[in-house]
Scaffold this active site. Structure first.
Site, PDB file in Angstrom:
ATOM      1  N   SER A  36       0.857  -1.182   0.000  1.00  0.00           N
ATOM      2  CA  SER A  36       0.000   0.000   0.000  1.00  0.00           C
ATOM      3  C   SER A  36       0.893   1.233   0.000  1.00  0.00           C
ATOM      4  O   SER A  36       1.980   1.216   0.587  1.00  0.00           O
ATOM      5  CB  SER A  36      -0.906   0.023   1.233  1.00  0.00           C
ATOM      6  OG  SER A  36      -1.527   1.293   1.388  1.00  0.00           O
ATOM      7  N   TYR A  95      -2.046  -0.446  10.323  1.00  0.00           N
ATOM      8  CA  TYR A  95      -2.068  -0.928   8.942  1.00  0.00           C
ATOM      9  C   TYR A  95      -0.839  -0.442   8.186  1.00  0.00           C
ATOM     10  O   TYR A  95      -0.152  -1.212   7.500  1.00  0.00           O
ATOM     11  CB  TYR A  95      -3.344  -0.453   8.248  1.00  0.00           C
ATOM     12  CG  TYR A  95      -3.391  -0.740   6.765  1.00  0.00           C
ATOM     13  CD1 TYR A  95      -3.642  -2.030   6.293  1.00  0.00           C
ATOM     14  CD2 TYR A  95      -3.189   0.276   5.837  1.00  0.00           C
ATOM     15  CE1 TYR A  95      -3.687  -2.294   4.939  1.00  0.00           C
ATOM     16  CE2 TYR A  95      -3.230   0.022   4.473  1.00  0.00           C
ATOM     17  CZ  TYR A  95      -3.474  -1.262   4.029  1.00  0.00           C
ATOM     18  OH  TYR A  95      -3.514  -1.516   2.674  1.00  0.00           O
TER      19      TYR A  95
END
Length: 265
Positions: free
Chosen positions: A138, A151
Site C-alpha cells: 500500500s 495498517y
C-alpha cells in the site's frame, strides 16, 4: 499469453484486487489457487474461471499450517507452483490512542507474518521453477494516515521484507520477490467502508481533485494489469523492487488550502 502454463497462488482472491489478479492471470494462460474466507465468493470465482483453471481454499491465513496447505493444494491440483501473490490483508482503522497490543499484533500477523510464512512454505517449490513472489502492499507503507497507523506499519514492514528477500532469494534460490503498492482502489470492501462512513452510494463519482486528479480512483483490474508484468518472465531478473501505483505524487504533496476532505482510504 504472458503467463502460459504457470501456476499462481493468490491469497485474498475471492474479492477485490486479488480476484482481479486471479482473473487476469487465467486470461494470460495461468492456472490459479483462489484463497479467501468466504466459501460462496471463492466458489463463484472458481466457477467463473473454470474448474480446469482454478481451485479454492477457504481458511484464515493465520491458522497454523495454512500456508503449507495452500502450497500442497497447488501441487496436488496442478503439479507445480510458479508464483505466489501475497494479497490478503486486514484493512481497518486504528491510531496511537485506540490501538491496543492485541489489535496491533493481529494486524501484523495477517499483513506481514502470514506473507512471510507463505513464502517460507512455498520456497522449495518456487526454487524448482525459478519462480516469483509478488507482495501487494500500500502507498500507506511510506508513512500512512493518522487513523491507519497499525495498517501502515504492517505494510511498511512488508516492504522491508520485499527488499530483503528480493536480494536474498534471488542469490540463493533464483526466486524473485517484488511488491506493488496500490493507492486508492475501488474494491467492493472499499465501497462498503465508505458507505459505512456515511458517504452516499455513488461517493466515488465526484471526488476532490486533490485525491483523484483524473476524476476517479483506480480499478482493481488496473492493479491486476500491473501485477502480470512482475509475475511474467518478461520482468527478467528484476527483484527486490517496490512500485507505487497511484495517480499523484503522494509523498511530499501539499493539499491546497481549500481542498475538500474525505474519510481515509
Amino acid at each position: 499469453m504472458r503467463l502460459e502454463n504457470k501456476v499462481i497462488l493468490i491469497t485474498g482472491s475471492a474479492t477485490g484486487i486479488g480476484k482481479a489478479i486471479a482473473k487476469r492471470c487465467v486470461a494470460e494462460g495461468a492456472r490459479v489457487v483462489v484463497h479467501g474466507l468466504e466459501v460462496d465468493l471463492a466458489a463463484a470465482v472458481v466457477a467463473e474461471l473454470g474448474a480446469a483453471n482454478a481451485v479454492s481454499h477457504i481458511e484464515d491465513l493465520t491458522s497454523e499450517g495454512c500456508p503449507q496447505r495452500l502450497v500442497d493444494l497447488a501441487i496436488k491440483t496442478f503439479g507445480r507452483l510458479d508464483a505466489i501473490v501475497n494479497n490478503a490483508a486486514m484493512v481497518t482503522q486504528g491510531n496511537i490512542h485506540n490501538t491496543d497490543a492485541a489489535y496491533f499484533m493481529k494486524m501484523i500477523s495477517v499483513n506481514t507474518l502470514a506473507p512471510f510464512l507463505l513464502i517460507q512454505a512455498a520456497l522449495e517449490e518456487l526454487s524448482k521453477t525459478r519462480g516469483s513472489v509478488l507482495n501487494i502492499g500500500s502507498v500507506n507503507a511510506w508513512s500512512g494516515e493518522p487513523d491507519l497507523l497499525p495498517y501502515s506499519i504492517s505494510k511498511g514492514a512488508l516492504m522491508t521484507m520485499t527488499r530483503n528477500l528480493g536480494d536474498t532469494l534471488m542469490r540463493e534460490n533464483g526466486v524473485r520477490v517484488n511488491q506493488i503498492n496500490p493507492g486508492w482502489v475501488l474494491t467492493e470492501n472499499e465501497a462498503r467502508r465508505k458507505r459505512e462512513h456515511g458517504l452516499r452510494e455513488d461517493w466515488y463519482a465526484d471526488l476532490p481533485k486533490m485525491y483523484a486528479p483524473s476524476g476517479r480512483i483506480l480499478w482493481p483490474e488496473e492493479i491486476a494489469a500491473a501485477a502480470v508484468y512482475w509475475l511474467a518472465d518478461e520482468s527478467g531478473p528484476v527483484s527486490g523492487q517496490v512500485m507505487d501505483l497511484e495517480q499523484h505524487p503522494f509523498m511530499g504533496r501539499n493539499p491546497p488550502k481549500d481542498s475538500s476532505t474525505i474519510p481515509s482510504k
